[in-house]
Scaffold this active site. Sequence first.
Site, PDB file in Angstrom:
ATOM      1  N   LYS A  54       0.862  -1.190   0.000  1.00  0.00           N
ATOM      2  CA  LYS A  54       0.000   0.000   0.000  1.00  0.00           C
ATOM      3  C   LYS A  54       0.895   1.236   0.000  1.00  0.00           C
ATOM      4  O   LYS A  54       1.534   1.559   0.994  1.00  0.00           O
ATOM      5  CB  LYS A  54      -0.902   0.048   1.234  1.00  0.00           C
ATOM      6  CG  LYS A  54      -2.011   1.080   1.031  1.00  0.00           C
ATOM      7  CD  LYS A  54      -2.565   1.649   2.305  1.00  0.00           C
ATOM      8  CE  LYS A  54      -1.791   2.821   2.855  1.00  0.00           C
ATOM      9  NZ  LYS A  54      -1.736   4.027   1.988  1.00  0.00           N
TER      10      LYS A  54
ATOM     11  N   GLU B 235      10.430   2.115   9.803  1.00  0.00           N
ATOM     12  CA  GLU B 235      11.409   3.136   9.377  1.00  0.00           C
ATOM     13  C   GLU B 235      10.698   4.473   9.525  1.00  0.00           C
ATOM     14  O   GLU B 235       9.829   4.820   8.723  1.00  0.00           O
ATOM     15  CB  GLU B 235      11.796   2.925   7.908  1.00  0.00           C
ATOM     16  CG  GLU B 235      12.446   1.594   7.613  1.00  0.00           C
ATOM     17  CD  GLU B 235      13.805   1.432   8.267  1.00  0.00           C
ATOM     18  OE1 GLU B 235      14.402   2.447   8.665  1.00  0.00           O
ATOM     19  OE2 GLU B 235      14.244   0.284   8.391  1.00  0.00           O
TER      20      GLU B 235
ATOM     21  N   CYS C  64      13.862  11.384   5.191  1.00  0.00           N
ATOM     22  CA  CYS C  64      13.832  11.002   6.601  1.00  0.00           C
ATOM     23  C   CYS C  64      15.205  11.154   7.246  1.00  0.00           C
ATOM     24  O   CYS C  64      15.312  11.486   8.413  1.00  0.00           O
ATOM     25  CB  CYS C  64      13.328   9.583   6.741  1.00  0.00           C
ATOM     26  SG  CYS C  64      14.214   8.469   5.662  1.00  0.00           S
TER      27      CYS C  64
ATOM     28  N   GLU D 116      10.639  16.770  13.879  1.00  0.00           N
ATOM     29  CA  GLU D 116      10.881  16.655  12.444  1.00  0.00           C
ATOM     30  C   GLU D 116      10.019  17.682  11.700  1.00  0.00           C
ATOM     31  O   GLU D 116       8.832  17.819  11.975  1.00  0.00           O
ATOM     32  CB  GLU D 116      10.517  15.245  11.989  1.00  0.00           C
ATOM     33  CG  GLU D 116      10.826  15.025  10.535  1.00  0.00           C
ATOM     34  CD  GLU D 116      10.592  13.584  10.114  1.00  0.00           C
ATOM     35  OE1 GLU D 116       9.483  13.092  10.316  1.00  0.00           O
ATOM     36  OE2 GLU D 116      11.535  12.980   9.582  1.00  0.00           O
TER      37      GLU D 116
END
Length: 471
Positions: free
Chosen positions: A169, A244, A278, A378
């Site tokens: 997905k 992750e 990331c 982040e």
Amino acid sequence: MQHVRATYIDGRWGEGSGPELEVGSAADGSVLARFRGAGADDVERACAAADAAWPAWAATSVADRVDLLRRTADLVAKRADELGSVAAQEVGTPVRLASTVHGHLVAATVRDVATTLEAYAFEERIGNSLILREPIGVAAAITAWNYPLYQLATKLVPALAAGCTVVLKPSEVAPLTTIAFFEVLAEAGLPAGVANLVVGTGAEAGEALVTDPRVGIVSFTGSTQTGARIAELAAPGITRVTLELGGKSASVVLDDADLAQAVPASLRGCLMNNGQTCAALTRLIVPRSRLTEVEQLLAEAVAQLVTGDPRDDATDVGPVASAVQRERVLGHVRGALAEGAVLIAGGPDPVAEAPAGGHYVRPTVLRVEPHLRIAREEVFGPVLCVIPVDSEEEAVAVANGTDYGLSGAVWSGDPDRALAVARRLRTGQVAVNGGPFNISAPFGGYQRSGYGREGGRFGLEEYFEIKAVQL
Ligand code: NAD
């Protein structure tokens, strides 16, 4: 507008039965595709197909799987420019970089998985025991929007290599390159049911996939918040999970570093893919004694960057993927300025010269104290935080002072000193003096950046059960 089919199940393309989805262009906000996404029913069929295909796929020879992966890599490399131009629109990656990161890097990673598989020892002896590695079964892969195909190459591809079948997905924000990758898999000759695609929302298709009882492992890339939800959903079924997640990686510049090398390289490491990476080096930790030099180098470097249409060859920094993401990034910048951050370059003003309707953010550099929100959370946009420190000890403490631990960098005129600092960083990867990214090395997080590893041998091993047979 492109006509998109949301599912590829048991070797057949089909329309979805879930909510309507729209894929927008990061460059100008136009609609690239509108279609019905995959619903929970589609996910159910995809898992059934993967489960049925698994025994035969697990029984294929390593040589056959290696051949198939190499054919796939060749086909991806052939379509690299096309994949890059689609990604420039849906992700915002500047086209100069896009065919590399969404095309050739993906092909190289698929090839690397084939090479790893070819050399892999599936069996070994420990005393009187024969140790066997067996594929787990059905793997579910859920990817984010920033590098959809690279994530596919580090999840779906090693899962297939290990002998697992897969239901993937992708992010509903940027699914178009993933759809093209499934065309490639079909052309390469992947048998029906071995890899299945469901393009749907996280809330419906994603949750149905994670909780399907036939799924033996979920490999997820995305935000820390969603990762926690996935681990929670997977827990009752004792389904394995690899996560992750996000990062707040630091580039640590020691007082004897070559600033002319370290500063521009750290800025590039932050701004790559418009900050939607990331492992982006979003904190630059520098000796206070050299702060003026560092800030001058940064201001000069940012002034030279071209921010604008990702389809234009001259562009260095393109838009972020969505309007929601742009507002998130600008909210972080405004919040930091209100908390006392000092603006070195860029800022929250609109990019007047960029196409209307796109999701542009000026590349921005702020001087901050480590306790500010923007220095800990982040941002996922083109924003660099410079943090001055008074000693090597403090540099290490600040670098390790967030909840994350995905990547990092150390710069010093003395490589041994740099390596000693690299050993002290609580993070899954560290580059010493610009050491380049290695697709065969393990990639993954400490702390809230997740668990599990992708890449090379470590990435392949996530998809095995281990059996000990006592002889
Ligand atoms: P996200 O967490 O919003 O979505 C990621 C994926 O999860 C999408 O496919 C989404 O549809 C799906 N999803 C959302 N809710 C779900 C649920 N309840 N159940 C199942 N699936 C669900 O992340 P994003 O905004 O697409 O990506 C940005 C984030 O991803 C950033 O935090 C970034 O750092 C992280 N990221 C990490 C890595 C890494 O390797 N560590 C790589 C790329 C991106």
